[in-house]
Write a protein that holds these residues in place. Sequence first.
Motif, mmCIF file in Angstrom:
data_model
loop_
_atom_site.group_PDB
_atom_site.id
_atom_site.type_symbol
_atom_site.label_atom_id
_atom_site.label_comp_id
_atom_site.label_asym_id
_atom_site.label_seq_id
_atom_site.Cartn_x
_atom_site.Cartn_y
_atom_site.Cartn_z
ATOM 1 N N VAL A 189 29.921 64.226 59.586
ATOM 2 C CA VAL A 189 30.552 65.515 59.298
ATOM 3 C C VAL A 189 30.690 66.342 60.575
ATOM 4 C CG1 VAL A 189 30.261 67.704 58.079
ATOM 5 C CG2 VAL A 189 29.777 65.544 56.905
ATOM 6 N N LEU A 190 29.657 66.343 61.399
ATOM 7 C CA LEU A 190 29.724 67.085 62.665
ATOM 8 C C LEU A 190 30.793 66.509 63.577
ATOM 9 C CD1 LEU A 190 25.937 67.688 63.446
ATOM 10 C CD2 LEU A 190 27.627 69.365 62.679
ATOM 11 N N THR A 191 30.981 65.200 63.516
ATOM 12 C CA THR A 191 32.038 64.575 64.309
ATOM 13 C C THR A 191 33.411 65.059 63.857
ATOM 14 O OG1 THR A 191 30.703 62.600 64.727
ATOM 15 C CG2 THR A 191 33.078 62.389 64.986
ATOM 16 N N MET A 192 33.620 65.146 62.549
ATOM 17 C CA MET A 192 34.882 65.672 62.031
ATOM 18 C C MET A 192 35.094 67.106 62.499
ATOM 19 S SD MET A 192 34.785 64.162 58.117
ATOM 20 C CE MET A 192 36.397 64.858 57.698
ATOM 21 N N LEU A 193 34.031 67.906 62.463
ATOM 22 C CA LEU A 193 34.138 69.284 62.940
ATOM 23 C C LEU A 193 34.466 69.314 64.431
ATOM 24 C CD1 LEU A 193 31.114 70.994 61.129
ATOM 25 C CD2 LEU A 193 33.539 71.161 60.545
ATOM 26 N N GLN A 194 33.856 68.408 65.186
ATOM 27 C CA GLN A 194 34.104 68.381 66.632
ATOM 28 C C GLN A 194 35.557 68.065 66.945
ATOM 29 O OE1 GLN A 194 34.800 65.597 68.826
ATOM 30 N NE2 GLN A 194 34.779 66.997 70.592
ATOM 31 N N ARG A 195 36.150 67.147 66.202
ATOM 32 C CA ARG A 195 37.546 66.787 66.449
ATOM 33 C C ARG A 195 38.478 67.967 66.169
ATOM 34 N NH1 ARG A 195 37.409 64.448 69.957
ATOM 35 N NH2 ARG A 195 39.461 63.479 69.764
ATOM 36 N N MET A 196 38.119 68.800 65.176
ATOM 37 C CA MET A 196 38.924 69.987 64.889
ATOM 38 C C MET A 196 38.576 71.136 65.826
ATOM 39 S SD MET A 196 39.153 69.947 60.702
ATOM 40 C CE MET A 196 37.410 69.675 60.400
ATOM 41 N N GLN A 197 37.303 71.247 66.190
ATOM 42 C CA GLN A 197 36.880 72.305 67.097
ATOM 43 C C GLN A 197 37.515 72.153 68.476
ATOM 44 O OE1 GLN A 197 35.338 74.991 66.722
ATOM 45 N NE2 GLN A 197 34.413 75.609 68.652
ATOM 46 N N SER A 198 37.762 70.923 68.890
ATOM 47 C CA SER A 198 38.361 70.666 70.198
ATOM 48 C C SER A 198 39.885 70.712 70.167
ATOM 49 C CB SER A 198 37.903 69.299 70.719
ATOM 50 O OG SER A 198 38.300 68.263 69.833
ATOM 51 N N ASP A 199 40.466 71.126 69.040
ATOM 52 C CA ASP A 199 41.934 71.212 68.878
ATOM 53 C C ASP A 199 42.615 69.862 69.041
ATOM 54 O OD1 ASP A 199 41.871 73.914 68.354
ATOM 55 O OD2 ASP A 199 42.171 74.491 70.455
ATOM 56 N N ALA A 200 41.868 68.788 68.782
ATOM 57 C CA ALA A 200 42.442 67.450 68.912
ATOM 58 C C ALA A 200 43.102 66.986 67.613
ATOM 59 C CB ALA A 200 41.372 66.452 69.334
ATOM 60 N N HIS A 201 42.642 67.538 66.467
ATOM 61 C CA HIS A 201 43.154 67.063 65.190
ATOM 62 C C HIS A 201 43.200 68.194 64.169
ATOM 63 C CE1 HIS A 201 43.194 62.789 66.154
ATOM 64 N NE2 HIS A 201 42.012 62.950 66.724
ATOM 65 N N PHE A 202 44.161 68.062 63.245
ATOM 66 C CA PHE A 202 44.185 68.909 62.066
ATOM 67 C C PHE A 202 43.184 68.365 61.045
ATOM 68 C CE2 PHE A 202 48.551 69.792 63.640
ATOM 69 C CZ PHE A 202 48.483 71.176 63.675
ATOM 70 N N PHE A 203 42.913 69.174 60.046
ATOM 71 C CA PHE A 203 42.009 68.757 58.978
ATOM 72 C C PHE A 203 42.536 67.506 58.274
ATOM 73 C CE2 PHE A 203 40.224 69.763 54.553
ATOM 74 C CZ PHE A 203 39.059 69.093 54.817
ATOM 75 N N SER A 204 43.834 67.442 58.042
ATOM 76 C CA SER A 204 44.419 66.274 57.377
ATOM 77 C C SER A 204 44.277 65.013 58.228
ATOM 78 C CB SER A 204 45.891 66.525 57.048
ATOM 79 O OG SER A 204 46.623 66.832 58.220
ATOM 80 N N ASP A 205 44.279 65.161 59.554
ATOM 81 C CA ASP A 205 44.050 64.007 60.427
ATOM 82 C C ASP A 205 42.639 63.461 60.225
ATOM 83 O OD1 ASP A 205 46.581 64.422 61.563
ATOM 84 O OD2 ASP A 205 45.769 65.746 63.109
ATOM 85 N N ALA A 206 41.671 64.381 60.088
ATOM 86 C CA ALA A 206 40.286 63.968 59.860
ATOM 87 C C ALA A 206 40.133 63.287 58.505
ATOM 88 C CB ALA A 206 39.358 65.174 59.957
ATOM 89 N N ILE A 207 40.821 63.816 57.477
ATOM 90 C CA ILE A 207 40.774 63.183 56.163
ATOM 91 C C ILE A 207 41.396 61.790 56.228
ATOM 92 C CG2 ILE A 207 41.576 63.333 53.775
ATOM 93 C CD1 ILE A 207 39.355 65.267 54.440
ATOM 94 N N GLY A 208 42.470 61.654 56.989
ATOM 95 C CA GLY A 208 43.073 60.335 57.181
ATOM 96 C C GLY A 208 42.113 59.387 57.882
ATOM 97 N N GLY A 209 41.388 59.885 58.891
ATOM 98 C CA GLY A 209 40.392 59.055 59.559
ATOM 99 C C GLY A 209 39.292 58.620 58.609
ATOM 100 N N LEU A 210 38.884 59.526 57.706
ATOM 101 C CA LEU A 210 37.903 59.186 56.686
ATOM 102 C C LEU A 210 38.404 58.038 55.814
ATOM 103 C CD1 LEU A 210 35.381 59.758 54.899
ATOM 104 C CD2 LEU A 210 36.761 61.480 53.719
#
Length: 252
Positions: A189-210
């Motif tokens: 979960v923290l990794t997903m937050l990190q990807r969004m916190q760094s402006d590298a991904h949207f939330f939907s990108d993280a859900i797709g990665g999941l």
Amino acid sequence: MTEQQSPGDGSLRIYEPLENESSRAVRFMIWASFIALLLVPVVTLIDVPIARWFDGDPFPSDVDNAIQLTEAYSHGIGVLFIVIGILTLTPQHRWCTPRLTTMALGASAVATIVKMFVLRPRPSAINLQLASGDAAWWWRFDWKLEQVAAFDAGTRAFPSGGTATAVALTVGLSMLFPRGRYLFVVFAVLTMLQRMQSDAHFFSDAIGGLAFGLAWSVVCLHPRLLGALFDHMEPESLSKRPTGSAEPRQAA
């Protein structure tokens, strides 16, 4: 001797007979992956507000630094260090590290392959303060791979490879060390937050990665897919030999 495995043998092979209780865990991952993929267009509706919130640095500096450190959990070097740690500290699990490594790095590879067909800008490429909600709907699909030669990472946001890696690694580690499964989930979960916190991904990108991380984990666990290969590599399968068969070889 009974042919039943002891609960603490550390095997990654949770997919035994189809009626086995552990088979439900694999079915759960299949459904969870499918549902997560279906949620991608839904959460796209809130992508820009969430990205704008993360862009405003909402966390205290110490929390932000802690979140940024979890990037190692989704990085190839971090996976390598985890595998080395397992080989060094728990050598009884060394036979399971090929499957664990394939799950983590393979999920990243699958996400990269998907990125080749999907063109989508990262939040860092958009002026989030001026962008409307429609900015997150800039999706293009390159089915003929006409633009793959000019692979621009700034337009290859979907899915999040870091999230896919972290999810698959979490599944594998949870199989090896069940007592730490909640800790591994927190790391994911923290990794997903990190990807969004760094402006590298949207939330939907993280859900797709999941979704892709779970799907690849199923491939590595299912006995009719890559799971069959790893089952033969892991010596726990020798415990299923019928009585009177050759003695199993001793681990070095």
